[in-house]
Design a protein around this motif. Structure first.
Motif, short mmCIF file in Angstrom:
data_model
loop_
_atom_site.label_atom_id
_atom_site.label_comp_id
_atom_site.label_asym_id
_atom_site.label_seq_id
_atom_site.Cartn_x
_atom_site.Cartn_y
_atom_site.Cartn_z
N TYR A 6 0.84 -1.20 0.00
CA TYR A 6 0.00 0.00 0.00
C TYR A 6 0.87 1.25 0.00
O TYR A 6 1.85 1.32 0.76
CB TYR A 6 -0.90 0.01 1.24
N VAL A 26 0.29 8.18 6.57
CA VAL A 26 -0.90 8.03 5.73
C VAL A 26 -0.75 6.76 4.91
O VAL A 26 0.25 6.59 4.21
CB VAL A 26 -1.09 9.24 4.80
N TYR A 28 -2.58 4.70 1.88
CA TYR A 28 -3.56 4.95 0.80
C TYR A 28 -4.13 3.63 0.29
O TYR A 28 -3.43 2.62 0.20
CB TYR A 28 -2.87 5.69 -0.35
N ILE A 53 -6.66 6.11 4.10
CA ILE A 53 -7.55 6.61 3.05
C ILE A 53 -8.25 5.43 2.39
O ILE A 53 -7.61 4.49 1.91
CB ILE A 53 -6.76 7.40 2.00
N ASN A 55 -10.70 4.40 -0.64
CA ASN A 55 -11.17 4.88 -1.93
C ASN A 55 -12.65 4.55 -2.13
O ASN A 55 -13.01 3.49 -2.62
CB ASN A 55 -10.35 4.27 -3.07
N TYR A 63 -13.36 10.71 -0.69
CA TYR A 63 -12.82 9.50 -0.07
C TYR A 63 -13.24 9.45 1.39
O TYR A 63 -13.60 10.47 1.99
CB TYR A 63 -11.29 9.45 -0.18
N ALA A 84 -3.34 13.64 4.89
CA ALA A 84 -4.01 12.72 3.98
C ALA A 84 -4.50 13.43 2.71
O ALA A 84 -4.43 12.87 1.61
CB ALA A 84 -5.17 12.05 4.69
N ALA A 87 -1.58 13.82 0.50
CA ALA A 87 -1.21 12.54 -0.08
C ALA A 87 -2.18 12.14 -1.20
O ALA A 87 -1.77 11.66 -2.26
CB ALA A 87 -1.15 11.46 0.99
N TYR A 88 -3.47 12.34 -0.97
CA TYR A 88 -4.49 11.99 -1.96
C TYR A 88 -4.29 12.80 -3.24
O TYR A 88 -4.35 12.27 -4.36
CB TYR A 88 -5.88 12.24 -1.39
N ASN A 92 -2.98 11.01 -6.87
CA ASN A 92 -3.93 11.11 -7.97
C ASN A 92 -3.56 12.20 -8.98
O ASN A 92 -4.35 12.49 -9.89
CB ASN A 92 -5.35 11.33 -7.43
N GLN A 102 -13.48 15.06 2.45
CA GLN A 102 -13.23 13.76 3.08
C GLN A 102 -14.40 13.40 3.97
O GLN A 102 -15.05 14.26 4.56
CB GLN A 102 -11.94 13.78 3.89
#
Length: 305
Positions: A6, A26, A28, A53, A55, A63, A84, A87-88, A92, A102
């Motif tokens: 991950y 974090v 994901y 996180i 999805n 998310y 987070a 990071a997201y 992406n 979120q």
């Protein structure tokens, strides 16, 4: 069968300086990680919070997110939410300025991310728990738990707790705040007796120009002896400030925290309509420290819970 890995981030929130601010882990794509394994990962990480996180995108949010301290799950974490969101947006490959929502246990919260060259800035809408009650006649007990004398607590302001069990204690001077040596067992005893979850101590004496308050935060019952820069506690401090310091329902604060443990950080809090339809937004810098992958195979070899 190959072991699934991950994406993993180690991110410092509320500072643009590497090694400062509040670190969060974090993970994901955690939709197929059990909560038992999430707790093990958080315990192994040993940071104040690890965010996971999930999805799951709907018309209402981008998310879902879950938070774990080394000891237990919690329903909201400010600095881990900010980490987070960064990071997201990174994983992406989103635009450098982007808005996200979120879904945490406290509800759907809006976030704005601005990714810059050396660091990023993130702002986060927070939940809004008000002050629940004040404590009378317990100044000496609270002072002992902090390793201070009773007279070092500011008597012109109350000691108060909010609806999430966050305790707010005003201290007269920054010298007293710096000298705090907590009695962990006494704090844990008072946490159990008074249903507390964290101690936020603050003074209007500051180290940095332009800041309003200098703070520290202790939450041993959550597995966090001292948190460097606490998004939730600073955000919820808005209600204390409104109720007891400045009776304006809208305003802005800039606080500093983490200096006593070498994790200097700065956080901005903007609050509005606390008397009618409360809104609180926290903002700060984010600095990515480590990016990699986490392998959750055989977690029990490293952590038994």
């Amino acid at each position: 069968m190959p072991v699934k890995k991950y994406p993993f981030f180690y991110i410092n929130s509320f500072s643009s300086v590497p090694g400062y601010g509040n670190p969060a882990a974090v993970v994901y794509g955690a939709e197929d990680i059990s909560e038992t394994d999430m707790q093990k990962i958080a315990k192994i990480n040993g940071l104040s919070e690890t965010a996971f996180i999930i999805n799951e995108k709907t018309n209402s949010y981008d998310y879902k997110i879950k938070f774990f301290t080394p000891e237990k799950p919690i329903n909201m974490c400010g600095h881990a939410s900010i980490a987070a969101a960064y990071a997201y947006s990174e994983i992406n490959n989103m635009p450098h300025k982007t808005s996200l929502t979120q879904k945490a246990d406290v509800g759907a919260l809006r976030i704005k991310v601005e990714r810059l060259n050396e660091y990023s800035r993130v702002s986060l809408q927070m939940d809004t728990p008000d002050i629940e009650k004040t404590f009378q006649g317990k100044h000496n007990e609270f002072a002992q738990a902090l390793g201070l004398k009773e007279e070092e607590i500011e008597k012109d302001l109350p000691i108060a707790v909010n609806k999430k069990g966050y305790l707010y204690i005003p201290i007269k001077t920054i010298d007293s705040v710096k000298r705090i040596k907590t009695n962990k067992e006494l704090i844990l005893e008072m946490d159990r007796k008074l249903n507390l979850h964290g101690w936020y101590v603050f003074t209007p004496q500051v180290l940095l120009p332009g800041k309003n308050f200098h703070a520290r935060f202790f939450a041993p019952s959550m597995g966090v002896n001292e948190d460097p820069v606490t998004g939730t506690a600073n955000a919820y401090f808005s209600f204390y400030y409104y109720r007891y310091i400045d009776a304006k329902p809208s305003g802005r604060l800039k606080n500093e925290q983490g200096f006593e443990i070498g994790r200097n950080g700065e956080i901005e809090i903007e609050f509005s309509d606390l008397d009618t339809s409360p809104s609180i937004v926290i903002s700060g810098c984010v600095h990515e420290y480590i990016r990699g992958e986490v392998n959750i195979h055989n977690l029990s070899k490293y952590c038994s819970i």
